[in-house]
Design an enzyme around this catalytic site. Structure first.
Site, PDB file in Angstrom:
ATOM      1  N   LYS A 134      14.666 -15.552  76.358  1.00  0.00           N
ATOM      2  CA  LYS A 134      15.393 -15.902  75.153  1.00  0.00           C
ATOM      3  C   LYS A 134      16.323 -14.756  74.784  1.00  0.00           C
ATOM      4  CE  LYS A 134      14.369 -13.397  72.307  1.00  0.00           C
ATOM      5  NZ  LYS A 134      14.465 -11.904  72.187  1.00  0.00           N
ATOM      6  N   TYR A 218      13.335 -15.839  66.473  1.00  0.00           N
ATOM      7  CA  TYR A 218      11.913 -15.915  66.081  1.00  0.00           C
ATOM      8  C   TYR A 218      11.786 -16.409  64.643  1.00  0.00           C
ATOM      9  CZ  TYR A 218      10.743 -13.396  70.346  1.00  0.00           C
ATOM     10  OH  TYR A 218      10.587 -13.033  71.666  1.00  0.00           O
TER      11      TYR A 218
HETATM   12  P1  NAD Z   1      16.850  -3.988  78.795  1.00  0.00           P
HETATM   13  O1  NAD Z   1      18.158  -3.459  78.348  1.00  0.00           O
HETATM   14  O2  NAD Z   1      15.677  -3.089  78.681  1.00  0.00           O
HETATM   15  O3  NAD Z   1      16.935  -4.484  80.292  1.00  0.00           O
HETATM   16  C1  NAD Z   1      18.053  -5.211  80.755  1.00  0.00           C
HETATM   17  C2  NAD Z   1      18.112  -5.119  82.263  1.00  0.00           C
HETATM   18  O4  NAD Z   1      19.316  -5.741  82.700  1.00  0.00           O
HETATM   19  C3  NAD Z   1      18.135  -3.689  82.794  1.00  0.00           C
HETATM   20  O5  NAD Z   1      17.323  -3.600  83.922  1.00  0.00           O
HETATM   21  C4  NAD Z   1      19.585  -3.476  83.174  1.00  0.00           C
HETATM   22  O6  NAD Z   1      19.748  -2.559  84.237  1.00  0.00           O
HETATM   23  C5  NAD Z   1      20.000  -4.872  83.607  1.00  0.00           C
HETATM   24  N1  NAD Z   1      21.448  -5.089  83.540  1.00  0.00           N
HETATM   25  C6  NAD Z   1      22.187  -5.619  84.514  1.00  0.00           C
HETATM   26  N2  NAD Z   1      23.474  -5.665  84.172  1.00  0.00           N
HETATM   27  C7  NAD Z   1      23.566  -5.126  82.951  1.00  0.00           C
HETATM   28  C8  NAD Z   1      24.653  -4.866  82.070  1.00  0.00           C
HETATM   29  N3  NAD Z   1      25.905  -5.209  82.377  1.00  0.00           N
HETATM   30  N4  NAD Z   1      24.372  -4.301  80.890  1.00  0.00           N
HETATM   31  C9  NAD Z   1      23.116  -3.987  80.540  1.00  0.00           C
HETATM   32  N5  NAD Z   1      22.032  -4.203  81.333  1.00  0.00           N
HETATM   33  C10 NAD Z   1      22.261  -4.766  82.540  1.00  0.00           C
HETATM   34  O7  NAD Z   1      16.611  -5.341  77.984  1.00  0.00           O
HETATM   35  P2  NAD Z   1      15.251  -6.116  77.733  1.00  0.00           P
HETATM   36  O8  NAD Z   1      14.727  -5.721  76.406  1.00  0.00           O
HETATM   37  O9  NAD Z   1      14.380  -6.018  78.905  1.00  0.00           O
HETATM   38  O10 NAD Z   1      15.792  -7.610  77.560  1.00  0.00           O
HETATM   39  C11 NAD Z   1      16.133  -8.431  78.664  1.00  0.00           C
HETATM   40  C12 NAD Z   1      15.978  -9.908  78.246  1.00  0.00           C
HETATM   41  O11 NAD Z   1      14.623 -10.133  77.858  1.00  0.00           O
HETATM   42  C13 NAD Z   1      16.820 -10.313  77.034  1.00  0.00           C
HETATM   43  O12 NAD Z   1      17.197 -11.642  77.145  1.00  0.00           O
HETATM   44  C14 NAD Z   1      15.847 -10.148  75.873  1.00  0.00           C
HETATM   45  O13 NAD Z   1      16.159 -10.922  74.736  1.00  0.00           O
HETATM   46  C15 NAD Z   1      14.570 -10.614  76.533  1.00  0.00           C
HETATM   47  N6  NAD Z   1      13.364 -10.087  75.889  1.00  0.00           N
HETATM   48  C16 NAD Z   1      12.425 -10.975  75.531  1.00  0.00           C
HETATM   49  C17 NAD Z   1      11.275 -10.561  74.914  1.00  0.00           C
HETATM   50  C18 NAD Z   1      10.233 -11.559  74.544  1.00  0.00           C
HETATM   51  O14 NAD Z   1       9.331 -11.216  73.793  1.00  0.00           O
HETATM   52  N7  NAD Z   1      10.286 -12.781  75.068  1.00  0.00           N
HETATM   53  C19 NAD Z   1      11.098  -9.201  74.622  1.00  0.00           C
HETATM   54  C20 NAD Z   1      12.081  -8.306  75.024  1.00  0.00           C
HETATM   55  C21 NAD Z   1      13.226  -8.756  75.647  1.00  0.00           C
END
Ligand code: NAD
Length: 362
Positions: A134, A218
């Site tokens: 999401k 949420y």
């Molecule tokens: P994050 O920034 O920690 O990780 C993002 C990943 O994408 C990294 O590995 C990064 O290297 C990669 N990436 C590739 N191309 C990129 C670019 N152009 N710019 C930035 N990053 C790039 O983010 P996250 O917190 O892991 O979130 C990722 C997804 O998961 C999002 O959709 C977020 O909403 C979702 N998420 C969901 C929950 C949940 O509880 N369901 C919790 C956290 C995150």
């Protein structure tokens, strides 16, 4: 009395878990092809690293079979840590070759929201089932394209709304279904945390940032699931207390929803405030959840003394196991792509309302 109810609810949770896993054994008998589905995580950031990969060590119906990353050093670390064969490691360029890899049954897209569409469509074209985090995508058009790609390629699409797999959330959804306390009158729903970062995708419009898609969904889900209805109009306001950081996207979003039954919801989400609760006022009672969308410990109470306090060993493991059971048994997913789209339809209306300053019909 309260203790007895809690005891009953906990026993009910155990019973439902037992049913789930005895269903697994039946499924294993019916679908001998694979005991566990192979999942490839795309994007190895915070959520994959801290939550999904550890959960995939606990799942019974799937396992971490592969990774897709743009960072070679991460590939090395993950390969060693999780014993992932070299042939199951992809980068964003050669990702489409995953089509020829029988170890991978499901591609789980865990990238910034603006990248979800591209990778969901590519995974679908590769013939893999897809789990997508999401918010599903920045626009309704993206969501529709993702659903279509999965339908056209005869694969399933699940959205990572882990809370809908949590019996604590299911408990208040059930109250809505049974109309236990009559109609819903007013909801207050909030989800936010303090984000100290200043240069992350959450602060960038082009990457799908902004608190509404991230935490706002949420607060929105709280209102949608507690009414069991889809909102028909919204009035929203965006604001920031840190304009030097939140230049492109909102730090805080407040929005009021109106539902067909006449129920109303006041919702808030923020990257500047720690808050996570849901309060539902019905004609003949109330229900409170706090927290309402945590990874663990979601709990609440109702005006008749009922406690909601199921203990979950791992929410993400339950989510992925239940999704894999649905894939293996060809039954309905708990959170299909259409559910992600429902939220984004409201999110688009919220941004329109912010822009116009007016109530927007949905
Ligand atoms: P994050 O920034 O920690 O990780 C993002 C990943 O994408 C990294 O590995 C990064 O290297 C990669 N990436 C590739 N191309 C990129 C670019 N152009 N710019 C930035 N990053 C790039 O983010 P996250 O917190 O892991 O979130 C990722 C997804 O998961 C999002 O959709 C977020 O909403 C979702 N998420 C969901 C929950 C949940 O509880 N369901 C919790 C956290 C995150």
């Amino acid at each position: 009395m309260k203790m007895e109810r809690r005891d009953f609810l906990s026993k009910a949770a155990l019973a439902s878990a037992a049913t789930l896993f005895s269903a697994n054994s039946l499924l294993a008998a019916t679908y001998p092809a694979k005991e566990k589905l192979g999942v490839a995580l795309v994007g190895l950031g915070y959520y994959s690293t801290d939550l999904l990969a550890p959960a995939l060590q606990l799942t019974q119906k799937c396992y971490l079979a592969g990774i897709v990353t743009g960072t070679p050093s991460k590939a090395e670390t993950w390969k060693k840590k999780y014993n992932i064969p070299e042939k199951n490691i992809y980068n964003y360029q050669n990702f489409d070759q995953i089509a020829n890899n029988p170890d991978i049954d499901v591609v789980y897209v865990v990238l910034p929201p603006s990248m979800h569409r591209e990778f969901v469509v590519r995974a679908a074209k590769a013939g893999k089932h897809v789990f997508c985090e999401k918010p599903m995508a920045p626009s309704v058009a993206d969501c529709e394209a993702m659903i279509k790609a999965c339908t056209d390629n005869k694969v399933k699409l699940a959205i990572g709304y882990r809370c809908q797999h949590d019996p604590n959330i299911q408990a208040y959804m059930q109250v809505a279904k049974e109309k236990k306390f009559g109609k819903v009158k007013l909801i207050n729903s909030a989800a936010g945390y303090f984000d100290g970062r200043s240069d992350h995708w959450k602060q960038k419009k082009a990457l799908g940032g902004g608190v509404m898609g991230d935490m706002g969904v949420y607060a929105l889900q709280g209102a949608r699931l507690a009414t069991g209805e889809e909102p028909i109009s919204v009035l929203a306001q965006a604001s920031t207390t840190r304009p030097e950081i939140y230049k492109e996207v909102e730090e805080t979003m407040m929005f009021q929803l109106e539902f067909p039954s006449g129920a109303r919801a006041a919702c808030q989400s923020s990257y500047g405030i720690n808050m996570n609760f849901l309060q539902v006022n019905y004609e003949k009672g109330w229900l409170k959840m706090e927290p309402q969308s945590a990874y663990n410990g979601n709990k609440g109470s109702m005006s008749d003394g009922t406690q909601i306090n199921f203990v979950l060993s791992n929410q993400q493991a339950k989510q992925m196991d239940e999704d894999c059971i649905a894939l293996m048994s060809k039954t309905n997913l708990i959170v299909p792509g259409e559910e992600g789209l429902r939220d984004i339809r409201v999110v688009e209306a919220i941004y329109k309302s912010v822009k116009t300053g007016k109530v927007v019909k949905i």
